[in-house]
Write an enzyme that holds these catalytic residues in place. Structure first.
Site, mmCIF file in Angstrom:
data_model
loop_
_atom_site.group_PDB
_atom_site.id
_atom_site.type_symbol
_atom_site.label_atom_id
_atom_site.label_comp_id
_atom_site.label_asym_id
_atom_site.label_seq_id
_atom_site.Cartn_x
_atom_site.Cartn_y
_atom_site.Cartn_z
ATOM 1 N N GLY A 65 0.840 -1.195 0.000
ATOM 2 C CA GLY A 65 0.000 0.000 0.000
ATOM 3 C C GLY A 65 0.871 1.238 0.000
ATOM 4 O O GLY A 65 2.053 1.183 0.371
ATOM 5 N N CYS A 92 5.292 -6.029 1.845
ATOM 6 C CA CYS A 92 5.645 -4.610 1.874
ATOM 7 C C CYS A 92 4.886 -3.914 3.008
ATOM 8 O O CYS A 92 5.146 -4.173 4.164
ATOM 9 C CB CYS A 92 5.400 -3.967 0.518
ATOM 10 S SG CYS A 92 6.198 -2.349 0.338
ATOM 11 N N TYR A 93 3.930 -3.042 2.696
ATOM 12 C CA TYR A 93 3.130 -2.405 3.745
ATOM 13 C C TYR A 93 2.484 -3.458 4.635
ATOM 14 O O TYR A 93 2.388 -3.289 5.855
ATOM 15 C CB TYR A 93 2.056 -1.520 3.111
ATOM 16 C CG TYR A 93 1.146 -0.824 4.104
ATOM 17 C CD1 TYR A 93 1.459 0.429 4.615
ATOM 18 C CD2 TYR A 93 -0.046 -1.435 4.525
ATOM 19 C CE1 TYR A 93 0.618 1.070 5.521
ATOM 20 C CE2 TYR A 93 -0.889 -0.802 5.432
ATOM 21 C CZ TYR A 93 -0.547 0.444 5.928
ATOM 22 O OH TYR A 93 -1.386 1.075 6.822
ATOM 23 N N HIS A 206 8.416 -7.237 -3.067
ATOM 24 C CA HIS A 206 7.208 -7.656 -3.781
ATOM 25 C C HIS A 206 7.471 -8.968 -4.525
ATOM 26 O O HIS A 206 7.984 -8.957 -5.651
ATOM 27 C CB HIS A 206 6.769 -6.569 -4.766
ATOM 28 C CG HIS A 206 6.196 -5.351 -4.109
ATOM 29 N ND1 HIS A 206 4.871 -5.244 -3.780
ATOM 30 C CD2 HIS A 206 6.801 -4.210 -3.680
ATOM 31 C CE1 HIS A 206 4.653 -4.070 -3.192
ATOM 32 N NE2 HIS A 206 5.812 -3.429 -3.110
ATOM 33 N N GLU A 208 5.316 -10.776 -5.925
ATOM 34 C CA GLU A 208 4.325 -10.981 -6.986
ATOM 35 C C GLU A 208 4.760 -10.420 -8.331
ATOM 36 O O GLU A 208 4.143 -10.731 -9.365
ATOM 37 C CB GLU A 208 2.984 -10.362 -6.583
ATOM 38 C CG GLU A 208 2.910 -8.850 -6.597
ATOM 39 C CD GLU A 208 3.400 -8.185 -5.310
ATOM 40 O OE1 GLU A 208 3.085 -6.996 -5.090
ATOM 41 O OE2 GLU A 208 4.103 -8.865 -4.516
ATOM 42 N N ASP A 264 -14.967 -12.684 -24.045
ATOM 43 C CA ASP A 264 -15.702 -12.951 -22.810
ATOM 44 C C ASP A 264 -17.089 -13.525 -23.096
ATOM 45 O O ASP A 264 -17.475 -14.563 -22.555
ATOM 46 C CB ASP A 264 -15.822 -11.674 -21.974
ATOM 47 C CG ASP A 264 -14.489 -11.016 -21.715
ATOM 48 O OD1 ASP A 264 -13.479 -11.737 -21.721
ATOM 49 O OD2 ASP A 264 -14.449 -9.788 -21.523
ATOM 50 N N LYS A 403 -9.040 -12.154 -17.180
ATOM 51 C CA LYS A 403 -9.064 -12.330 -18.634
ATOM 52 C C LYS A 403 -8.217 -13.514 -19.094
ATOM 53 O O LYS A 403 -8.637 -14.285 -19.965
ATOM 54 C CB LYS A 403 -8.590 -11.045 -19.322
ATOM 55 C CG LYS A 403 -8.497 -11.134 -20.835
ATOM 56 C CD LYS A 403 -9.855 -11.135 -21.493
ATOM 57 C CE LYS A 403 -10.413 -9.728 -21.551
ATOM 58 N NZ LYS A 403 -11.651 -9.634 -22.367
#
Length: 547
Positions: A65, A92-93, A206, A208, A264, A403
């Site tokens: 964040g 992180c945060y 991070h 990710e 979609d 997606k």
């Protein structure tokens, strides 16, 4: 709002809750968890411990964040979350919050760390960083092989540092009681903290993002080895469960699917057809807001490859009449959404017992349209733009998917590549690529420019790199000179982005020669345009579409 289908909800699967503290990457964390074949959802930091407990999470991840844990009003978490007995990973945060709440010290260690940073192991063993004793489980990714230097040799402090991606100013300088420091960086003395007994972990970097090479392997160790969550979230399972849920919801009734031509709605239609067969009728509404030749391409491809009953409704005049004089983008989306529904209702008049409307609503649509986990960014025509008095019950088998997952489902269902790989196109069509009033003339202008943008990207061999490339017509005019005469015409904005799931996106670094060719062709071939500009805004802070 009409009820949506339970078909999208994989309620039987172990769920990881990603608590959003305002991070740019909260959605990316959720996607990375799913890439480890574990189902995840994003929840707000304001959720109470009791609310989270009702979801029976298998694990909880605190996102990063932008705030400092020390400022007034900084986002926090119900302290009861730490008493749920659920494993927690703070990023992180999230790591700083975890440390502060449990009695550690978070401070400014001297200077911030931004970008690539070297992470060095301490002497302590690490559940999060060390591969398991047998060399890894079936869940470990091949990325571990490139990061063996972070194991025993790294604990001596003499091995090369492992590359991780940082973005912080505050840092954990002393861990809470019960935690060990298992790795540090020059400006983060407690870059990785672990309490193996309670299964609480914090990382200052991070994991990710792709810039942390071993990050996905670490997430998978947390999920599979520490939390003991099986890797069962697969697209094959999603199809099986969705088919069962659609059958349970629709029963013997009829359903219609709003087929837009995009991936979609095509996947939603194919999935529903597998569930209820001839009970499904697709309705393709030609709004007059489609890309060049798209109406014919969609109807031909779907009839030829899928064999689904398809009604082709030509309704351009209706949409233009409804949009006359409208300039506000939220109003446009709601008008288009309502017009779609009214046409579906009209088409349903000749179909016995058509009580259900199938839509290709995705997880990003729900988040951006405003949900319990996010503020409203814009009303997607198939979510926030639906009329309150709609008579259909919604079937939304893709509502919890990103997606890339939808494309994977489409491939599993056997849809042709020309459908699965089609560039994303908004449901409201070119109506949200015209800033200002939507008129037939404006549509023709932006449509002609759009053809050129996509042709040139394809000629350059960049179709596989560009997530979306398109033209936007701005509601301003500027002075130009063409043929030694003054012009006062509208500009075309070229927008091209790279992305994985549309939740975040970066502007595409198109070659200058390509941009020059686009500009030259647009100005020379599209009447009423005398200037071309290129949008270099990422998402966030911008969105991919202009409206």
């Amino acid at each position: 709002m009409p009820p949506h289908s339970p078909a999208a909800g994989p309620v039987a699967h172990p769920t990881v809750l990603v608590v959003d503290f305002g991070a740019q990457y909260a959605q990316l964390i959720a996607r990375r968890v799913r890439e480890a074949h574990v189902y995840s959802e994003i929840v707000p930091h304001t959720a109470t411990a009791a609310e989270l407990a009702e979801r029976s999470p298998a694990a909880i991840i605190f996102s990063g964040g932008p705030a400092s844990v020390h400022v007034d009003g900084a986002p926090g978490i119900d302290l009861g979350v730490y008493e749920l007995g659920v494993p927690i990973l703070g990023i992180c945060y999230g790591s700083q919050l975890l440390a502060r709440d449990l009695g550690g010290t978070v401070d400014r260690s001297g200077r911030g760390e931004y970008g690539r940073t070297g992470l060095r192991r301490t002497g302590a063993s690490s559940q999060l960083l060390d591969p398991v004793a047998d060399g890894g489980t079936a869940h470990d990714s091949g990325e571990d092989a490139d990061n063996d230097h972070s194991e025993a040799a790294g604990r001596s402090g003499t091995a090369p540092a492992e590359s991780v991606w940082m973005s912080h100013f505050d840092a954990v300088v002393a861990p809470p009681p019960g935690f060990e420091i298992t790795a540090s960086t020059p400006d983060s003395p407690a870059a990785v903290i672990e309490d193996s007994r309670r299964r609480f972990f914090g990382v200052q970097y991070h994991p990710e993002v792709a810039h942390t090479p071993s990050g996905q392997a670490q997430l998978e160790r947390f999920l599979h080895d520490i939390c003991q969550i099986n890797a069962e979230w697969t697209m094959t399972n999603v199809i099986t469960e969705s088919v069962e849920a659609i059958r349970a919801q629709v029963g013997g009734a009829r359903a219609i699917c709003g087929l837009s031509g995009g991936v979609d709605s095509a996947v939603a239609a194919a999935l529903t057809q597998r569930a209820i067969g001839s009970q499904l009728t697709c309705v393709f509404v030609d709004t007059g807001l489609m890309r060049a030749g798209e109406g014919e391409q969609v109807t031909d491809t779907f009839r030829r490859t899928q064999g689904i009953e398809l009604i082709h409704e030509r309704a351009a005049d209706e949409f233009f009449d409804a949009l006359a004089g409208v300039t506000d983008p939220e109003d446009k989306r709601k008008i288009i959404g309502e017009k779609f529904v009214r046409i579906f209702e009209r088409a349903a008049g000749g179909i016995t017992d058509a009580r259900f409307l199938v839509q290709g609503t995705l997880y990003p649509d729900v988040i951006e349209s405003g949900s319990p986990t996010a503020a409203k960014i814009k009303s997607h025509h198939n979510v926030g733009g639906l009329p309150d008095d709609m008579t259909f019950e919604l079937v939304e088998p893709l509502r919890n998917l990103f997606k890339d997952e939808v494309r994977a489902v489409g491939a599993e269902l056997g849809l042709p590549a020309e459908i699965i790989q089609r560039q994303p196109f908004p449901g409201p069509g070119l109506g949200v690529r015209i800033v200002g009033e939507v008129t037939p003339e404006a549509v023709e202008t932006v449509r002609a420019a759009d053809v050129i943008v996509r042709e040139e990207i394809s000629k350059a061999g960049l179709d596989g790199e560009v997530w979306q490339g398109f033209a936007v017509l701005a509601d301003i005019r500027s002075v130009g000179v063409m043929g030694d005469e003054r012009t006062y015409a509208r500009p075309i904005i070229v927008r091209a982005v790279t992305s994985e799931d549309a939740m975040t996106a970066d502007w595409a670094r198109l070659p200058h020669d390509l941009l020059e060719q686009m500009s030259s062709r647009i100005v020379n071939e599209v009447p009423g345009v005398n200037r071309v500009v290129y949008d270099i805004t990422s998402k966030p802070p911008g969105t991919i579409e202009w409206e």
